[in-house]
Design a protein around this motif. Structure first.
Motif, PDB file in Angstrom:
ATOM      1  N   LYS A 570       0.841  -1.279   0.070  1.00 19.85           N
ATOM      2  CA  LYS A 570       0.039  -0.179  -0.172  1.00 19.85           C
ATOM      3  C   LYS A 570       0.636   1.606   0.338  1.00 19.85           C
ATOM      4  N   GLU A 573       2.011   2.926  -3.289  1.00 18.82           N
ATOM      5  CA  GLU A 573       1.224   2.691  -4.244  1.00 18.82           C
ATOM      6  C   GLU A 573       0.883   4.155  -3.803  1.00 18.82           C
ATOM      7  N   PRO A 576       4.782   6.669  -4.661  1.00 11.30           N
ATOM      8  CA  PRO A 576       5.326   5.944  -5.475  1.00 11.30           C
ATOM      9  C   PRO A 576       6.854   6.945  -5.976  1.00 11.30           C
ATOM     10  N   ALA A 579       9.029   3.190  -3.861  1.00 10.39           N
ATOM     11  CA  ALA A 579       7.848   2.395  -4.380  1.00 10.39           C
ATOM     12  C   ALA A 579       8.943   1.050  -4.522  1.00 10.39           C
TER      13      ALA A 579
END
Length: 648
Positions: A570, A573, A576, A579
């Motif tokens: 999560k 997301e 980014p 990420a």
């Protein structure tokens, strides 16, 4: 069918069980016999109540729903996905279809003739057992997903590897009862029932001359044919027995015996010396025996747990789950799938333990059923990460009651918590050293008290409070009125919103464990005590990642995600820019979970402490690579929460 099409059909089928169990020659024979059917949206392949066709089906492309037509309208019972096998009643008894197939999107279906597949079903025990397990689990769609519960289902579809290979344990371990309870046809129904009660069995075989079986009477028969029908118990048992009795020979082999039970929808199968009803009875096998012996299938394990309240059986099933876990870990099955399955199994055990406790307490507390409560799992089980039967972290939350009933409610839920923990301990789980369990009165409280606990911890984040937060913040409602847990969660997030500085304290706590490698890039090991020179994989590597994931998810005010690698997913997301780091952290945590579980299984321990010298070169490097994201995440947290200034 042209060779090119046959080859394409075979290549598709071999990706999915049971076709993946076939030899190349068998697979080619099936592929040649397949009929390819193109179905447009809105069409129907078969209807509810319609006689079974001479084919069963595999969905190649598209979407098909299996729906039940009722007076209230249609109800979707199954959604068929690519590779799912359906319409298999044609294989087992040619019964009418229980559901209607509804083509939701244009679909391509492979229809396999039963005649072609029948010989394979008889000769290939793995194929036979695959279908048998699906029916044992009550499925109308047989897929590689043989688990129950939506979490395990979705995980099955994303996990790599052939899970159907894991379904069955050693067939020689199937328990056959050789001491069969029998009676004569003239025995009264009352006497037969008394004999069953005294022997503590659920069936009695009615035998004639030479101990040849004439029929069988089960608990179900006594309920449906005697009690419900008002039949006098003085009448002969032969009047209500199921006859002729279906028999088999003990040496017939497990797959044949079990398929016979499936075909005839039997809960008990009588075994005779030559396999016919014209020879003496020598044994009996029940579906309960089957479920206890088929230990390596999530479906069978869960089905077995859901259908027993015997603590001894529950312990046996949980032991079998540990063997299944070992296979999963050693064969590199995706960690998310493994964790989902083990969580589902643990949750069912907890739910059954609650039923056992409630049943035992009901005579003394008849009015307590109306009081809503919720059983909370915390720590690793709350995060859906408890693979081994390590120490329990749980609590009990119940609704606030009027002052006049508080004393009774306190007594009842205290006893309920104690009984549940007794069952869990009997199933092999270890008690929490810190006594954070539902049997501890401090953690067995009404909703208002729980709200007060969290408010205090958030408003006054002392070191002791932060330690409790690291356990209690990962609570998950397992059974009972989950709305109570939702109300508590809402309260917790409201409190955090009012005191954002709490996250700074939580961040400081998350950095209390230094990186697991020392100055010379070697493992930081324990300096003293019984675990001297061992590496603490839990506190040195796993806890930092769980603490960091929890903190960052809380900072984004994300509710409802407790699992550590799902939290990192999560966060990828939400941020980014980080990420890749979060993805690495999630992968690292999965590696650490796998290594700890394997260590625990190998040494019959919690797996927490590892001897670095016992690790091979590749294992050592893999473990060190898993540490890499910890330092980077700690640096991000240090800067984001301004901890250098916060400590001053």
């Amino acid at each position: 069918m042209s060779n090119v099409i046959v080859r394409r059909v075979a290549e598709f089928l071999k990706r999915f069980p049971p076709f993946s169990f076939l030899s190349p020659a068998e697979l080619e024979g099936v592929a040649q016999s397949v009929e390819i059917q193109y179905l447009e949206k809105g069409e129907t392949l078969f209807r509810q109540g319609e006689a079974a066709r001479p084919h069963f089906f595999i969905l190649k492309e598209g979407t098909i729903h299996l729906v039940e037509d009722a007076a209230k309208g249609e109800e979707i019972r199954e959604v068929c996905d690519e590779g799912d096998v359906f319409g298999v009643l044609a294989l087992l008894g040619k019964r009418p279809y229980l559901l209607r197939s509804k083509i939701v999107e244009n679909s391509l279906v492979y229809a396999v003739p039963v005649e072609t597949f029948g010989k394979i079903l008889e000769e290939n025990s793995r194929v036979a057992l695959f279908f048998a397990a699906g029916f044992a689990a009550g499925q109308v769609v047989v897929r590689q997903d043989l688990s129950q519960g939506q979490k395990a289902r979705s995980a099955f579809k994303s996990a790599s590897g052939d899970h159907s290979l894991l379904i069955f344990s050693d067939q020689s371990q199937v328990k056959v009862s050789e001491k069969v309870l029998t009676c004569s046809p003239e025995t009264s129904i009352r006497e037969a029932a008394q004999l069953m009660t005294e022997a503590q069995v659920s069936s009695i075989v009615v035998c004639g001359q030479g101990n040849f079986p004439l029929g069988i009477v089960t608990d179900k028969d006594l309920r449906s044919k005697v009690l419900a029908s008002g039949v006098s118990t003085a009448r002969a048992v032969s009047e209500v027995m199921t006859s002729p009795v279906v028999t088999a020979k003990k040496q017939d082999g497990f797959s044949n015996i079990y398929l016979s039970m499936i075909r005839h929808r039997l809960h008990h199968l009588v075994l005779t010396e030559d396999g016919s009803a014209d020879s003496p009875v020598c044994g009996i096998i029940s579906d309960h025996d089957i479920f206890l012996s088929m230990g390596n299938s999530p479906a069978v394990l869960i089905h077995g747990l859901m259908n027993t309240l015997d603590v001894g059986d529950m312990r046996i099933i949980r032991d079998s789950a540990e063997q299944m876990l070992r296979y999963y870990l050693e064969n590199e099955i995706a960690m998310e799938f493994v964790a989902s399955v083990m969580t589902e199994i643990n949750d069912v055990i907890i739910s059954q333990a609650i039923v056992i406790a409630q049943t035992q307490l009901r005579p003394d507390f008849p009015d307590m059923d109306e009081i809503r409560f919720c059983f909370l799992s915390m720590g690793s089980e709350g995060r859906e990460e408890q693979l081994l039967r390590t120490d329990l972290d749980n609590a009990l939350l119940y609704q606030d009651v009027p002052p006049g009933r508080q004393s009774e409610a306190t007594e009842y839920f205290q006893k309920l918590g104690e009984l549940v923990i007794e069952v869990l301990l009997a199933c092999g789980f270890a008690p929490c050293p810190g006594k954070i369990m539902a049997s501890n009165a401090e953690w067995n409280q009404p909703l208002s008290v729980w709200k007060g606990y969290f408010s205090e911890w958030i408003l006054h984040p002392t070191p002791e409070a932060l330690m409790k937060v690291s356990i209690f913040f990962d609570y998950r409602a397992v059974a009972g009125a989950k709305s109570l847990a939702e109300e508590l969660t809402q309260h917790v997030y409201q409190e955090i919103a009012h005191k954002q500085i709490f996250l700074n304290f939580l961040a400081q706590n998350a950095l209390k464990n230094p990186p697991p490698l020392g100055f010379f890039k070697d493992f930081v090991v324990e300096k003293s005590g019984e675990n001297r020179d061992q590496f603490d994989i839990k506190s040195r590597a796993m806890l930092p990642l769980t603490d960091l994931a929890r903190l960052l998810v809380l900072s984004h005010q994300v509710v409802g995600i407790n699992n550590t690698f799902k939290r990192f997913e999560k966060l990828s997301e939400l941020e980014p820019g980080n990420a890749e780091l979060f993805s690495q952290a999630g992968t690292a945590y999965e590696i650490l979970m796998r290594m700890r579980a394997l260590e625990g299984l190998q040494h019959h321990s919690s797996g927490r402490y590892i001897h670095p010298k016992s690790l091979g070169k590749i294992q050592r490097q893999l473990l060190k690579n898993a540490f890499a994201p910890i330092s980077e995440l700690q640096e991000i947290v240090n800067i984001r929460f301004q901890l250098d200034y916060f400590r001053r």
